[in-house]
Motif scaffolding. Structure first.
Motif, PDB file in Angstrom:
ATOM      1  N   LEU A 182      13.838  -3.396  11.228  1.00 42.90           N
ATOM      2  CA  LEU A 182      14.215  -2.020  10.928  1.00 42.90           C
ATOM      3  C   LEU A 182      13.756  -1.110  12.066  1.00 42.90           C
ATOM      4  O   LEU A 182      12.561  -0.995  12.347  1.00 42.90           O
ATOM      5  N   GLY A 183      14.716  -0.457  12.736  1.00 44.32           N
ATOM      6  CA  GLY A 183      14.370   0.435  13.834  1.00 44.32           C
ATOM      7  C   GLY A 183      15.607   1.037  14.461  1.00 44.32           C
ATOM      8  O   GLY A 183      16.719   0.873  13.953  1.00 44.32           O
ATOM      9  N   HIS A 184      15.427   1.737  15.580  1.00 42.45           N
ATOM     10  CA  HIS A 184      16.537   2.407  16.252  1.00 42.45           C
ATOM     11  C   HIS A 184      16.546   2.046  17.736  1.00 42.45           C
ATOM     12  O   HIS A 184      16.216   2.857  18.604  1.00 42.45           O
ATOM     13  N   ALA A 215      17.811   2.499  11.953  1.00 40.92           N
ATOM     14  CA  ALA A 215      17.153   3.703  11.434  1.00 40.92           C
ATOM     15  C   ALA A 215      17.384   4.813  12.439  1.00 40.92           C
ATOM     16  O   ALA A 215      17.315   4.581  13.648  1.00 40.92           O
ATOM     17  N   ASP A 216      17.658   6.011  11.962  1.00 44.98           N
ATOM     18  CA  ASP A 216      17.997   7.092  12.895  1.00 44.98           C
ATOM     19  C   ASP A 216      16.769   7.823  13.436  1.00 44.98           C
ATOM     20  O   ASP A 216      16.893   8.755  14.224  1.00 44.98           O
ATOM     21  N   SER A 217      15.564   7.414  13.008  1.00 43.31           N
ATOM     22  CA  SER A 217      14.337   8.051  13.488  1.00 43.31           C
ATOM     23  C   SER A 217      13.166   7.132  13.181  1.00 43.31           C
ATOM     24  O   SER A 217      13.335   6.042  12.629  1.00 43.31           O
ATOM     25  N   GLU A 221      11.221   9.128   5.866  1.00 40.43           N
ATOM     26  CA  GLU A 221      12.516   9.325   5.218  1.00 40.43           C
ATOM     27  C   GLU A 221      13.522   8.271   5.657  1.00 40.43           C
ATOM     28  O   GLU A 221      14.314   7.768   4.839  1.00 40.43           O
ATOM     29  N   ALA A 222      13.509   7.908   6.929  1.00 39.17           N
ATOM     30  CA  ALA A 222      14.407   6.858   7.413  1.00 39.17           C
ATOM     31  C   ALA A 222      14.064   5.524   6.775  1.00 39.17           C
ATOM     32  O   ALA A 222      14.957   4.706   6.481  1.00 39.17           O
ATOM     33  N   GLY A 223      12.779   5.267   6.537  1.00 31.30           N
ATOM     34  CA  GLY A 223      12.381   4.038   5.846  1.00 31.30           C
ATOM     35  C   GLY A 223      12.863   4.019   4.412  1.00 31.30           C
ATOM     36  O   GLY A 223      13.332   2.985   3.912  1.00 31.30           O
ATOM     37  N   ARG A 224      12.764   5.164   3.731  1.00 29.17           N
ATOM     38  CA  ARG A 224      13.261   5.241   2.348  1.00 29.17           C
ATOM     39  C   ARG A 224      14.766   4.996   2.304  1.00 29.17           C
ATOM     40  O   ARG A 224      15.271   4.309   1.402  1.00 29.17           O
ATOM     41  N   SER A 225      15.489   5.571   3.256  1.00 29.32           N
ATOM     42  CA  SER A 225      16.939   5.381   3.302  1.00 29.32           C
ATOM     43  C   SER A 225      17.288   3.902   3.460  1.00 29.32           C
ATOM     44  O   SER A 225      18.192   3.387   2.795  1.00 29.32           O
ATOM     45  N   ALA A 226      16.559   3.209   4.325  1.00 31.16           N
ATOM     46  CA  ALA A 226      16.796   1.772   4.496  1.00 31.16           C
ATOM     47  C   ALA A 226      16.487   1.020   3.208  1.00 31.16           C
ATOM     48  O   ALA A 226      17.204   0.071   2.835  1.00 31.16           O
ATOM     49  N   GLY A 227      15.442   1.447   2.506  1.00 28.76           N
ATOM     50  CA  GLY A 227      15.109   0.798   1.239  1.00 28.76           C
ATOM     51  C   GLY A 227      16.219   0.940   0.217  1.00 28.76           C
ATOM     52  O   GLY A 227      16.542  -0.017  -0.502  1.00 28.76           O
ATOM     53  N   THR A 228      16.824   2.127   0.156  1.00 29.84           N
ATOM     54  CA  THR A 228      17.939   2.342  -0.773  1.00 29.84           C
ATOM     55  C   THR A 228      19.095   1.401  -0.472  1.00 29.84           C
ATOM     56  O   THR A 228      19.717   0.826  -1.382  1.00 29.84           O
ATOM     57  N   ARG A 229      19.376   1.208   0.814  1.00 31.50           N
ATOM     58  CA  ARG A 229      20.468   0.302   1.190  1.00 31.50           C
ATOM     59  C   ARG A 229      20.152  -1.140   0.815  1.00 31.50           C
ATOM     60  O   ARG A 229      21.042  -1.884   0.392  1.00 31.50           O
ATOM     61  N   LEU A 230      18.903  -1.548   0.955  1.00 33.29           N
ATOM     62  CA  LEU A 230      18.544  -2.920   0.586  1.00 33.29           C
ATOM     63  C   LEU A 230      18.600  -3.129  -0.922  1.00 33.29           C
ATOM     64  O   LEU A 230      19.036  -4.178  -1.396  1.00 33.29           O
ATOM     65  N   MET A 248       5.401   4.224   9.809  1.00 30.58           N
ATOM     66  CA  MET A 248       6.020   5.236   8.961  1.00 30.58           C
ATOM     67  C   MET A 248       7.305   4.705   8.333  1.00 30.58           C
ATOM     68  O   MET A 248       7.579   4.939   7.154  1.00 30.58           O
ATOM     69  N   LEU A 249       8.101   3.970   9.103  1.00 30.61           N
ATOM     70  CA  LEU A 249       9.271   3.308   8.521  1.00 30.61           C
ATOM     71  C   LEU A 249       8.842   2.325   7.432  1.00 30.61           C
ATOM     72  O   LEU A 249       9.463   2.251   6.370  1.00 30.61           O
ATOM     73  N   ALA A 250       7.775   1.576   7.712  1.00 29.04           N
ATOM     74  CA  ALA A 250       7.296   0.588   6.741  1.00 29.04           C
ATOM     75  C   ALA A 250       6.836   1.263   5.448  1.00 29.04           C
ATOM     76  O   ALA A 250       7.107   0.771   4.347  1.00 29.04           O
ATOM     77  N   LEU A 251       6.149   2.400   5.568  1.00 26.82           N
ATOM     78  CA  LEU A 251       5.688   3.114   4.376  1.00 26.82           C
ATOM     79  C   LEU A 251       6.874   3.606   3.551  1.00 26.82           C
ATOM     80  O   LEU A 251       6.910   3.428   2.324  1.00 26.82           O
ATOM     81  N   GLY A 252       7.851   4.223   4.198  1.00 26.79           N
ATOM     82  CA  GLY A 252       9.018   4.702   3.462  1.00 26.79           C
ATOM     83  C   GLY A 252       9.771   3.572   2.805  1.00 26.79           C
ATOM     84  O   GLY A 252      10.221   3.688   1.650  1.00 26.79           O
ATOM     85  N   LEU A 253       9.937   2.458   3.512  1.00 28.34           N
ATOM     86  CA  LEU A 253      10.615   1.295   2.947  1.00 28.34           C
ATOM     87  C   LEU A 253       9.875   0.774   1.728  1.00 28.34           C
ATOM     88  O   LEU A 253      10.480   0.526   0.676  1.00 28.34           O
ATOM     89  N   ALA A 254       8.553   0.623   1.850  1.00 25.49           N
ATOM     90  CA  ALA A 254       7.761   0.112   0.727  1.00 25.49           C
ATOM     91  C   ALA A 254       7.836   1.045  -0.474  1.00 25.49           C
ATOM     92  O   ALA A 254       7.968   0.599  -1.616  1.00 25.49           O
ATOM     93  N   GLN A 255       7.764   2.351  -0.226  1.00 26.88           N
ATOM     94  CA  GLN A 255       7.848   3.311  -1.332  1.00 26.88           C
ATOM     95  C   GLN A 255       9.156   3.139  -2.110  1.00 26.88           C
ATOM     96  O   GLN A 255       9.159   3.123  -3.350  1.00 26.88           O
TER      97      GLN A 255
END
Length: 333
Positions: A182-184, A215-217, A221-230, A248-255
């Motif tokens: 997960l990244g840009h 991820a666009d950043s 928030e970008a991590g959460r967006s990726a989580g929604t898609r998964l 930060m991506l990892a935290l949003g994804l986990a949340q």
């Protein structure tokens, strides 16, 4: 390079008026001030304080230009630099560019006008024309966490290729075969390098697949967006592990995964990158690739003092220092 006389000629004022606009703007009426500022912009003029501020010897003040202090990574870099400056009795002026290249240019100009004797920069754009101009003018600079196209610049970085390798080796070593990154990478050279390191390990394991999730950043928030898609995928089409380009991506994804009832690491394992302070105390303590963030700032101070003729520590006499990352294993993977 434009001079103060060039600005005065274009604005049809005296050189003294230009000086007042730069140093005592309240002394100049609004219309004249705007005319001078327009001339400064047109000529791309930066006040040059003279070579005396860059002479070897006593160093009083350094400048630190940071890409974005909203990112905890850069906060830690700045703390490391400030701490090292305090130990050495050197002042430091810190500016925040907020990932805005125009704001970064303004900040660099302010640092030069403030007579700092050298600039440490974690740049928004390591190949900007303003940085090239300052280098041509003889302003001592050390890049942190970035290396421009000009490899002659002084820089201190972390080995991101190796960081990508050790994160991926851990996931494969713990049994994962369907992995996502997960990244840009299209907009970040550092993410591209981390991804390249991860791919080099996957190439040794034909049974492993690696999917890129864009991820666009760098943000939560970008991590959460990726989580929604998964979450929207069927379980058998979902990766069993995700290697994130930063914490930060990892935290949003986990949340987001936890919010939607997906267990970590039983259903999806997560590896981050940075080892920010909160990584060990998140809902599921985060396995991550640790960067020596404060070490980057401290080393950059030592390097620029050496560049200025005041060696302060036993660091390699090289203009390019590479620090090493390390894996920190916790509950998320």
């Amino acid at each position: 390079m434009a001079t103060i006389k060039d600005v005065a000629r274009l604005a049809q004022v005296s050189a003294g008026t230009v000086s007042n606009v730069l140093n005592r703007p309240s002394y100049v009426n609004v219309a004249t001030r705007e005319r001078v500022l327009a001339a400064i912009r047109e000529l791309d003029f930066v006040p040059h304080q003279g070579s005396r501020q860059f002479r070897p010897g006593r160093v009083r003040t350094l400048g630190l230009a940071v890409a974005n202090l909203d990112n905890p990574f850069f906060v830690d870099v700045a703390l490391g630099a400030e701490e090292r400056c305090a130990e050495l009795g050197v002042g430091v002026v810190i500016t925040n560019s907020g990932y805005d290249p125009v704001r970064e240019t303004h900040n660099l100009d302010l640092l030069v006008q403030s007579r700092v004797q050298g600039i440490i920069i974690a740049p928004v754009d390591e190949n900007s024309s303003r940085l090239e101009m300052l280098k041509d003018r003889g302003v001592p600079m050390v890049f942190v966490d970035r290396v421009g196209d000009d490899r002659d610049c002084w820089s201190v970085v972390v080995d991101d290729f190796r960081g990508g390798q050790i994160g991926m080796r851990h996931l494969i070593g713990t049994g994962h075969r369907r992995i996502a990154f997960l990244g840009h990478p299209e907009t970040s050279p550092k993410v591209r390098t981390r991804l390249a390191g991860a791919r080099s390990v996957v190439a040794e394991h034909p049974e492993v697949t690696l999917e890129l999730i864009d991820a666009d950043s760098w943000s939560i928030e970008a991590g959460r967006s990726a989580g929604t898609r998964l979450v929207d995928r069927a379980a058998d089409r979902r990766p069993t592990a995700v290697f994130c380009a930063n914490d930060m991506l990892a935290l949003g994804l986990a949340q987001q995964l936890l919010r939607d009832g997906i267990r970590i690491p039983e259903e999806v394992a997560i590896v981050g990158y940075d080892d920010l302070e909160w990584a060990s105390v998140s809902s599921v303590p985060l396995t991550t690739v640790r960067q020596p963030r404060q070490g980057l700032g401290r080393t950059a101070v030592d390097m620029i003092l050496e560049l200025l003729g005041r060696p302060s520590a036993r660091i390699p006499r090289s203009n390019h220092v590479v620090l090493q990352p390390e894996l920190v294993v916790r509950d998320s993977a």
